[in-house]
Write a protein that holds these residues in place. Structure first.
Motif, PDB file in Angstrom:
ATOM      1  N   ASN A  27       7.081 -19.570  -5.205  1.00  0.00           N
ATOM      2  CA  ASN A  27       8.064 -20.020  -4.228  1.00  0.00           C
ATOM      3  C   ASN A  27       7.958 -21.518  -3.984  1.00  0.00           C
ATOM      4  OD1 ASN A  27      10.198 -19.473  -2.369  1.00  0.00           O
ATOM      5  ND2 ASN A  27       8.732 -19.684  -0.707  1.00  0.00           N
ATOM      6  N   GLU A  28       6.952 -22.137  -4.556  1.00  0.00           N
ATOM      7  CA  GLU A  28       6.736 -23.576  -4.448  1.00  0.00           C
ATOM      8  C   GLU A  28       5.996 -24.023  -5.692  1.00  0.00           C
ATOM      9  OE1 GLU A  28       4.229 -24.376  -1.079  1.00  0.00           O
ATOM     10  OE2 GLU A  28       2.863 -22.775  -1.602  1.00  0.00           O
ATOM     11  N   TYR A  38      -0.871 -16.526  -1.191  1.00  0.00           N
ATOM     12  CA  TYR A  38      -0.463 -15.327  -0.465  1.00  0.00           C
ATOM     13  C   TYR A  38       0.949 -14.961  -0.906  1.00  0.00           C
ATOM     14  CZ  TYR A  38       2.626 -17.952   2.672  1.00  0.00           C
ATOM     15  OH  TYR A  38       3.634 -18.720   3.179  1.00  0.00           O
ATOM     16  N   ASP A  40       4.749 -13.931   0.281  1.00  0.00           N
ATOM     17  CA  ASP A  40       5.636 -14.011   1.435  1.00  0.00           C
ATOM     18  C   ASP A  40       6.520 -12.756   1.522  1.00  0.00           C
ATOM     19  OD1 ASP A  40       7.780 -14.326  -0.338  1.00  0.00           O
ATOM     20  OD2 ASP A  40       7.878 -16.484  -0.071  1.00  0.00           O
ATOM     21  N   PRO A  41       7.313 -12.607   2.577  1.00  0.00           N
ATOM     22  CA  PRO A  41       8.150 -11.410   2.733  1.00  0.00           C
ATOM     23  C   PRO A  41       9.163 -11.202   1.609  1.00  0.00           C
ATOM     24  CG  PRO A  41       7.953 -12.546   4.819  1.00  0.00           C
ATOM     25  CD  PRO A  41       7.332 -13.442   3.784  1.00  0.00           C
ATOM     26  N   TRP A  43       8.453 -11.519  -1.498  1.00  0.00           N
ATOM     27  CA  TRP A  43       7.620 -11.191  -2.649  1.00  0.00           C
ATOM     28  C   TRP A  43       7.488 -12.348  -3.623  1.00  0.00           C
ATOM     29  CZ3 TRP A  43       4.390  -7.178  -2.900  1.00  0.00           C
ATOM     30  CH2 TRP A  43       4.579  -6.167  -1.968  1.00  0.00           C
ATOM     31  N   SER A  44       7.394 -13.560  -3.078  1.00  0.00           N
ATOM     32  CA  SER A  44       7.109 -14.754  -3.868  1.00  0.00           C
ATOM     33  C   SER A  44       5.712 -15.235  -3.522  1.00  0.00           C
ATOM     34  CB  SER A  44       8.119 -15.861  -3.557  1.00  0.00           C
ATOM     35  OG  SER A  44       9.411 -15.461  -3.940  1.00  0.00           O
ATOM     36  N   ASN A  46       2.936 -18.165  -2.664  1.00  0.00           N
ATOM     37  CA  ASN A  46       2.826 -19.467  -2.013  1.00  0.00           C
ATOM     38  C   ASN A  46       1.358 -19.838  -1.847  1.00  0.00           C
ATOM     39  OD1 ASN A  46       5.738 -19.895  -0.729  1.00  0.00           O
ATOM     40  ND2 ASN A  46       5.178 -17.747  -0.518  1.00  0.00           N
ATOM     41  N   THR A  48      -1.779 -20.785   0.197  1.00  0.00           N
ATOM     42  CA  THR A  48      -2.130 -20.457   1.579  1.00  0.00           C
ATOM     43  C   THR A  48      -1.996 -21.709   2.434  1.00  0.00           C
ATOM     44  OG1 THR A  48      -4.470 -20.832   1.121  1.00  0.00           O
ATOM     45  CG2 THR A  48      -3.684 -18.561   0.975  1.00  0.00           C
ATOM     46  N   ASN A  49      -1.461 -21.535   3.637  1.00  0.00           N
ATOM     47  CA  ASN A  49      -1.195 -22.706   4.468  1.00  0.00           C
ATOM     48  C   ASN A  49      -1.558 -22.531   5.926  1.00  0.00           C
ATOM     49  OD1 ASN A  49       0.806 -21.077   5.456  1.00  0.00           O
ATOM     50  ND2 ASN A  49       2.484 -22.166   4.492  1.00  0.00           N
ATOM     51  N   ASP A  53      -2.688 -16.477   6.921  1.00  0.00           N
ATOM     52  CA  ASP A  53      -2.343 -16.038   5.571  1.00  0.00           C
ATOM     53  C   ASP A  53      -3.460 -15.170   5.001  1.00  0.00           C
ATOM     54  OD1 ASP A  53      -0.036 -17.517   5.681  1.00  0.00           O
ATOM     55  OD2 ASP A  53      -0.920 -19.252   4.659  1.00  0.00           O
TER      56      ASP A  53
END
Length: 134
Positions: A27-28, A38, A40-41, A43-44, A46, A48-49, A53
């Motif tokens: 996703n990034e 982790y 995300d909702p 299902w991508s 990312n 950890t931020n 997470d």
């Protein structure tokens, strides 16, 4: 098995054969091998931020946003540490896509579960650490 090639991960360690690999969409931009990620909702994957997470796994490949990235979700891995880590300690994913040694405060107060156990010690931030994901 003399003469057999030894596969390596990031040129630093022997690959461990018992691993769970998942290919998912980034996703990034995930440009560092060994990043803690982790899901995300949507299902991508990312980096950890933050302290909430939950560590899904560690990147084994690099990927730009929208492309596939390979993530190991269980087994012995080599990742990037955020600070000194002692061998045999529980780890959690920190806010910069690295793993850090867990404390009582971030395990219980913040409610962040540890999903890793360090297998080697590190000298400080940015150094590599072997750990077991479970």
């Amino acid at each position: 098995m003399s003469g057999a090639a030894t596969p390596t991960y990031d040129g630093k360690s022997n690959l461990v054969q018992d691993r769970y690999l998942v290919s998912m969409e980034a996703n990034e931009n995930l440009t560092t091998l060994g990043q803690a990620v982790y899901v995300d909702p949507a299902w991508s994957v990312n980096e950890t931020n933050g302290s909430t997470d939950i560590l899904f796994g560690i990147t084994l490949t690099k990927a730009n946003s929208g492309n596939k990235v390979t993530v190991i979700t269980r087994g012995i891995v080599y990742g990037t540490a955020n600070g000194a880590i002692s061998a045999g300690k529980l780890l959690y994913a920190d806010a910069s896509g690295r793993v850090a040694q867990a404390t009582v405060a971030n395990l219980y107060s913040a409610g962040v579960p540890a999903r890793a156990l360090s297998l080697s010690a590190t000298s400080g931030a940015g150094s590599g650490v072997y750990f077991a994901l479970f």
